[in-house]
Motif scaffolding. Sequence first.
Motif, PDB file in Angstrom:
ATOM      1  N   PRO A   1       0.831  -1.205   0.000  1.00 10.55           N
ATOM      2  CA  PRO A   1       0.000   0.000   0.000  1.00 10.55           C
ATOM      3  C   PRO A   1       0.869   1.260   0.000  1.00 10.55           C
ATOM      4  CG  PRO A   1      -0.641  -1.495   1.761  1.00 10.55           C
ATOM      5  CD  PRO A   1       0.626  -2.018   1.184  1.00 10.55           C
TER       6      PRO A   1
ATOM      7  N   TYR B   1      -3.922   3.586   3.040  1.00 11.24           N
ATOM      8  CA  TYR B   1      -4.918   2.547   2.806  1.00 11.24           C
ATOM      9  C   TYR B   1      -4.285   1.182   3.007  1.00 11.24           C
ATOM     10  CZ  TYR B   1      -2.926   1.810  -1.857  1.00 11.24           C
ATOM     11  OH  TYR B   1      -2.087   1.539  -2.904  1.00 11.24           O
ATOM     12  N   SER B   2      -5.115   0.149   3.021  1.00 15.68           N
ATOM     13  CA  SER B   2      -4.669  -1.229   3.221  1.00 15.68           C
ATOM     14  C   SER B   2      -4.936  -2.035   1.955  1.00 15.68           C
ATOM     15  CB  SER B   2      -5.451  -1.865   4.368  1.00 15.68           C
ATOM     16  OG  SER B   2      -5.303  -1.122   5.549  1.00 15.68           O
ATOM     17  N   GLN B   3      -4.250  -3.155   1.817  1.00 17.28           N
ATOM     18  CA  GLN B   3      -4.555  -4.053   0.701  1.00 17.28           C
ATOM     19  C   GLN B   3      -5.982  -4.568   0.839  1.00 17.28           C
ATOM     20  OE1 GLN B   3      -1.385  -6.882   1.289  1.00 17.28           O
ATOM     21  NE2 GLN B   3      -0.212  -6.053  -0.432  1.00 17.28           N
TER      22      GLN B   3
ATOM     23  N   SER C   1      -8.828  -3.321  -1.681  1.00 17.13           N
ATOM     24  CA  SER C   1      -8.635  -2.030  -2.343  1.00 17.13           C
ATOM     25  C   SER C   1      -8.486  -2.220  -3.844  1.00 17.13           C
ATOM     26  CB  SER C   1      -7.399  -1.321  -1.789  1.00 17.13           C
ATOM     27  OG  SER C   1      -6.239  -2.020  -2.151  1.00 17.13           O
TER      28      SER C   1
ATOM     29  N   GLN D   1      -6.942  -2.345  -7.468  1.00 13.16           N
ATOM     30  CA  GLN D   1      -5.635  -2.846  -7.876  1.00 13.16           C
ATOM     31  C   GLN D   1      -5.277  -2.337  -9.266  1.00 13.16           C
ATOM     32  OE1 GLN D   1      -3.547  -4.965  -5.951  1.00 13.16           O
ATOM     33  NE2 GLN D   1      -5.003  -4.278  -4.410  1.00 13.16           N
TER      34      GLN D   1
END
Length: 77
Positions: free
Chosen positions: A13, A17-19, A30, A32
């Motif tokens: 990331p 934000y987070s994966q 999230s 891609q």
Amino acid sequence: MKETILTDRGPKPIGPYSQAVRSNGFLFISGQVAFDPATSEFVGTDAATQTQRVLENVKAILEASGSNLHHVEIGRA
């Protein structure tokens, strides 16, 4: 309860934000792009190659969460 998912097999990331995040029985991944986590570079010049990389990223994040592509439902706005 909220759990953040992170794997080295997906792009790291950038920013706040987070994966993925698991909350209340759902996994939210999230957006891609065609970024290869092994080389830290964008891959492909055509849609097919880029789509393949994006799906590999999503698959890696799903597997890190204990799930797989067979459990995916596409959300609609």
